[in-house]
Design an enzyme around this catalytic site. Structure first.
Site, mmCIF file in Angstrom:
data_model
loop_
_atom_site.group_PDB
_atom_site.id
_atom_site.type_symbol
_atom_site.label_atom_id
_atom_site.label_comp_id
_atom_site.label_asym_id
_atom_site.label_seq_id
_atom_site.Cartn_x
_atom_site.Cartn_y
_atom_site.Cartn_z
ATOM 1 C CG ASP A 1 7.522 -42.296 0.073
ATOM 2 O OD1 ASP A 1 7.417 -41.345 1.098
ATOM 3 O OD2 ASP A 1 7.070 -42.286 -0.704
ATOM 4 C CB ILE B 1 -10.105 -49.062 -6.833
ATOM 5 C CG1 ILE B 1 -8.906 -50.116 -7.033
ATOM 6 C CG2 ILE B 1 -11.362 -49.531 -6.725
ATOM 7 C CD1 ILE B 1 -8.908 -51.107 -5.974
ATOM 8 C CG PHE C 1 4.074 -49.248 -14.168
ATOM 9 C CD1 PHE C 1 4.763 -48.424 -13.703
ATOM 10 C CD2 PHE C 1 2.987 -50.054 -13.266
ATOM 11 C CE1 PHE C 1 5.378 -48.652 -12.571
ATOM 12 C CE2 PHE C 1 3.324 -50.250 -12.091
ATOM 13 C CZ PHE C 1 4.724 -49.408 -11.543
#
Ligand SMILES: *[C@@H]1O[C@H](CO)[C@@H](O)[C@H](O)[C@H]1NC(C)=O
Ligand SMILES: *[C@@H]1O[C@H](CO)[C@@H](O)[C@H](O)[C@H]1NC(C)=O
Ligand SMILES: *[C@@H]1O[C@H](CO)[C@@H](O)[C@H](O)[C@H]1NC(C)=O
Ligand SMILES: *[C@@H]1O[C@H](CO)[C@@H](O)[C@H](O)[C@H]1NC(C)=O
Ligand SMILES: *[C@@H]1O[C@H](CO)[C@@H](O)[C@H](O)[C@H]1NC(C)=O
Ligand SMILES: *[C@@H]1O[C@H](CO)[C@@H](O)[C@H](O)[C@H]1NC(C)=O
Length: 870
Positions: free
Chosen positions: A659, A541, A546
């Site tokens: 963020d 998905i 990494f």
């Protein structure tokens, strides 16, 4: 004859002992007044009086020094770890290359609380890594062969603090002696700060010693080392907010909860404090206003223990002090429960109301337990409902817990071995040394930073990549089994691989700390392969920096997102381990949770909650999804605010997300908002409110705090700013930046603020919301968003205030009239029973309930009128 006399004498002795014990336990401790004696707050190696960021003034240590021969030298640390929070007392140190120490005058009849601060840095040509020393006070051995450097790294702290409550010194002198370890050539001792605080004797009872019949421990004959001090279900209480001037720090208990079954937390404002059982010197009021109890479901509660696990040193007796205050029950036999320590019964029937005689009255209870080698590294505290007397509720409660180590009588010592560096940390450090911190990478790379010269702990700034992705196409409203209930059978789950059920330290995960392992479920490779149909490409998905992210199914029905590390990447392995260590300690309903991990045959995978409804953004615009109704948008904002509030205040460290944006707010199958992709950034153990982290600017344009951009200083208020942009995005359903618009409209933050100031905000509200928003609600919501976008951080509300305001906006939306009544400060709801019922129904899914229903609504209002920081 002789035998009988002996027996008689023995019986008399035993009975006397029993009576003494019984009375000692029955009687509440008398109120104690802290002796009026001077405290010492000493910044070692400082040349003049200095003020710490906590506002206290720290004295130089010169006049307390006690040495023979050459004067021990003062030194300055080479580097200030941003996680220290304050330069004082850490940046200066006193170095002892030969035995030496301090002399303090203390009252002859009072215990003293003594704290030592160690910051393992480089001091001139001396590296703290080479420092091993013993520390004694009045002949009591507090530390031996101690390495602050090892402790710092093993515990991933910026500094180490050791706290002891020592017996009164009849001589009136406290002799502190540092002795460099003779086993190491060139070993030296150092110390950065010392606090000496004469205290009321809050250790004057005789708790039962578990497992040894009727034996008790007379605390008046022991010194105690503070190991853990937790405000259960509540926020960190900083030293300035402690009671009786003792300046203790009370941490949140969440990281110590075993197995992710954390029940619910409750806040009750009305506390009769201090009480006849609890003088102020025992604990501050805030400890008793928050508590944790079990889930709402009796059937679930019968099946599990509410458990905390504490890492301790073997071969010592520990005193565990439990703080209680039941603000919900009113009668005895409503909520009795049993208390276990190290799997032994400490209290068969604990009934807080029966003990105190009423609602909201604080009390504490002490228990002692000897922790031998056989018990392993962990001290277990478990609560379980006791239903013998057919009580009204199947539940348990705890408000606070402290764990103290008692000095060993034979050796008059507290000293234990240095903690072991987990293999994960060793590997990580090795890596840092080799690459000298050279992680490359794009937006998805982890940055493990804040390590300069290899001297600080792993006070890392970890930027976690997007972890939970979602399917492109999906049917809106697909339900799935609620993942939170699947937390319950974490350990000892029959689905769990036999390796992990048998022993928590399976060889496979040996490089993870015990706490991380305890908090996380361990999956076998077999299970992961089964869950992903052997890493079926069709199940992918998303692709992270990494490795790939798969959608999988565990335990038959539970959908999860599985992030697999690229087996070729050694770097990835380290990052995975760091992520487990960090994320396993953070659990909240509104944070994307790490369910577990797999670490086998060079294959590492992380298992997360699957977020069936994807990101918030795609339900606002840029997605062919039906528009979300206003109330649902508001609930999502409240959920996200709660997640962020937890990051800021709920954990041991203030964690700044860095963020915050609509793509990092994910929605599960039930539309519960979960914050993901936390840029984990520890800012030190909440020393003060000014703490900030200097870092390279990271974040997403359009959401970036202008102050952060200007000064490169990160505070939790940077998240508040970004969240303000999110609020406007939710209201206006447009991106934070839209370059295709006219210049003044490109930035949503600027444009919305301009419209808001000109009273034209309604013109830019999402047209699909027409007629859906109540005017009062819109005003409250927009005001809140506007305050978040204040140019200077200090004028922005805290995340907690934002949360209050959004909750309030929701009330205004649902029932404008009721909200007006509340504004006037009138009580709504009613008696205890009603309150409890209401909570049972509404709090059900709430992991962290920072506002109980007893909260005075007028207080909310005054907070809105007069936000903190103005
Ligand atoms: C002061 O130091 C000397 C040795 O340097 C030691 O003998 C003496 O006991 C110390 N005084 C106290 C109060 O510890
Ligand atoms: C600590 O005390 C200050 C001032 O009384 C108060 O504003 C703050 O909320 C308190 N913090 C906690 C965590 O109790
Ligand atoms: C505890 O005591 C036992 C027996 O004396 C000893 O073998 C063991 O090493 C001790 N453990 C620690 C951690 O000191
Ligand atoms: C709770 O803990 C006690 C003591 O360790 C144990 O005997 C009991 O079986 C536990 N109960 C559950 C349901 O795990
Ligand atoms: C208590 O029981 C748990 C399992 O229920 C076990 O893992 C743990 O080691 C035990 N603790 C002690 C101190 O015996
Ligand atoms: C001192 O501590 C180090 C590090 O833990 C350990 O390797 C060493 O064996 C200890 N030395 C003594 C004498 O206990």
């Amino acid at each position: 004859m002789k035998y009988r006399t002996c027996l008689l004498l023995f019986s008399v002795l035993l009975i006397t002992l029993l009576i003494i014990t019984a009375t000692a336990q029955e009687e509440a401790p008398p109120p104690m007044i802290p002796p009026k004696a001077p405290s010492y707050i000493v910044s070692c190696g400082a040349t003049e009086e200095e003020t710490g960021d906590d506002g206290r003034s720290w004295q130089p240590d010169d006049k307390y020094l006690n040495y023979t021969g050459e004067k021990p030298k003062a030194a300055v640390a080479a580097y200030q770890d941003p996680n220290l929070g304050s330069a004082v007392p850490f940046m200066s140190a006193r170095i002892f290359e030969a035995p030496g120490g301090y002399k303090f005058t203390v009252p002859t009849d009072a215990r003293v609380m003594i704290r030592f601060y160690f910051y393992a840095s480089t001091y001139g040509d001396l590296d703290a890594a080479n420092s091993y020393f013993a520390l004694t006070v009045n002949g009591f051995q507090l530390l031996s062969n101690f390495s602050a450097s090892i402790a710092t790294r093993a515990l991933t702290q910026a500094y180490i603090m050791k706290e002891f409550s020592l017996l009164p010194s009849p001589s009136g002198v406290l002799g502190v002696l540092f002795t460099p370890s003779a086993d190491y050539k060139g070993a030296f001792a150092f110390v950065n700060g010392v606090e000496v605080i004469p205290m009321a004797d809050i250790f004057d009872d005789s708790p039962p010693l578990l497992g040894l019949g009727d034996q008790t421990v007379d605390l008046t004959t022991y010194g105690l080392q503070s190991m853990y001090r937790l405000n259960v279900g509540g926020e960190v209480i900083p030293p300035a907010n402690d009671s009786a001037g003792l300046r203790r720090t009370w941490y949140n208990d969440f990281p110590y909860i075993f197995g992710g079954t954390d029940g619910r937390t409750v806040y009750k404002k009305d506390v009769h404090y201090p009480s006849e059982y609890v003088p102020e010197s025992i604990a501050p009021r805030s400890v008793y206003t928050t508590s944790r109890s079990m889930s709402e479901d009796p059937a679930v509660n019968r099946k599990f223990n509410l458990t905390w696990v504490f890492q301790v040193d073997a071969n010592f007796t520990y005193m565990v002090r439990l703080h209680f205050c039941d603000g919900e029950m009113t009668r005895a036999n409503q909520r009795p429960f049993s208390i276990y320590l190290n799997n032994q019964t400490a209290q068969h029937t604990a009934d807080v109301i029966a003990w105190t005689g009423g609602k909201g009255i604080p009390i504490y209870k002490d228990y002692a337990v000897y922790h031998s080698d056989k018990n392993g590294d962990d001290l277990w505290l478990a609560l379980h409902p006791n239903e013998e007397s057919h009580p009204e509720f199947v539940d348990a409660i705890l408000n606070g817990v402290e764990v103290f180590k008692l000095n060993s009588v034979s050796k008059r010592s507290f000293a234990a071995r240095n903690p072991e560096l987990s293999a994960m940390m060793s590997r990580h450090e090795e890596d840092v040394r080799k690459k000298s911190f050279g992680y490359s990478g794009g937006a998805n790379a982890h940055v493990i930073g804040a390590i300069a010269g290899g001297v600080t702990g792993l006070a890392a700034v970890v930027v976690v990549s997007a972890v939970v992705l979602h399917k492109k196409r999906r049917t809106v409203g697909t339900t799935r089994s609620g993942s939170s209930s699947n937390w319950l059978p974490l350990y000892g789950n029959s689905h769990t691989s036999s390796k992990s059920t048998g022993s928590r330290k399976s060889t496979n995960s040996s490089h993870l700390s015990t706490i991380a392992q305890g908090l996380c479920r361990h999956f076998s490779l077999q299970e992961i392969k089964h869950a992903t149909r052997n890493f079926d490409e069709a199940k992918v998905i998303g692709v992270g920096g990494f490795g790939k992210v798969y959608k999988g199914v565990i335990d038959g029905t539970v959908e999860v997102a599985i992030k697999r590390s690229n087996p070729q990447s050694e770097q990835g392995v380290n990052e995975f381990q760091t992520e487990i260590e960090m994320l396993s300690k953070l659990r909240h309903k509104h944070l994307v949770s790490l369910i577990g991990f797999c670490d086998e045959d060079d294959e590492m995978a992380l298992v997360y909650d699957y977020m069936a409804n994807g990101t918030l953004r795609e339900h606002l615009y840029k997605g062919n999804n039906p528009p979300l109704p206003w109330k649902q948008r508001l609930e999502i904002c409240i959920g996200a605010a709660r997640g962020l509030h937890y990051l800021h205040t709920g954990a041991q460290y203030t964690i700044i997300h860095r963020d915050v944006k609509t793509t990092n707010i994910l929605l599960d199958g039930k539309w519960v908002a979960k914050v993901s992709d936390f840029g984990l950034s520890k800012t030190g153990p909440n020393l003060n409110n000014q703490a900030h982290v200097s870092t390279v600017v990271k974040g997403s344009f359009g959401y970036l705090d202008p102050e952060y951009f200007r000064r490169q200083q990160l505070t939790e208020k940077s998240d508040v700013y970004s969240f303000g942009v999110v609020l406007f995005e939710v209201l206006c359903a447009r991106p934070a930046l839209n370059p295709s618009l006219s210049k003044e409209q490109v930035s949503l933050a600027d444009w919305a603020m301009q419209c808001q100031r000109n009273g034209k905000l309604e013109e830019i509200v999402d047209p699909l919301l027409k007629g859906d928003i109540n005017q009062e609600c819109l005003k409250k919501f927009a005001d809140t968003a506007e305050k978040c976008l204040a140019d200077a951080g200090i004028y922005r509300p805290s995340m907690g205030d934002v949360l209050w305001n959004l909750e309030f906006a929701l009330q205004l939306q649902e029932n404008p009239k009721a909200a007006v009544v509340e504004q006037k400060g009138e009580e709504i709801g009613g008696g205890d029973g009603g309150g409890r019922r209401r909570e049972l129904s509404t709090v059900d899914e709430e992991v962290s309930v920072l506002m109980g229903d007893d909260t005075d609504e007028s207080e909310i209002f005054s907070q809105i009128v007069n936000p903190k920081g103005r």
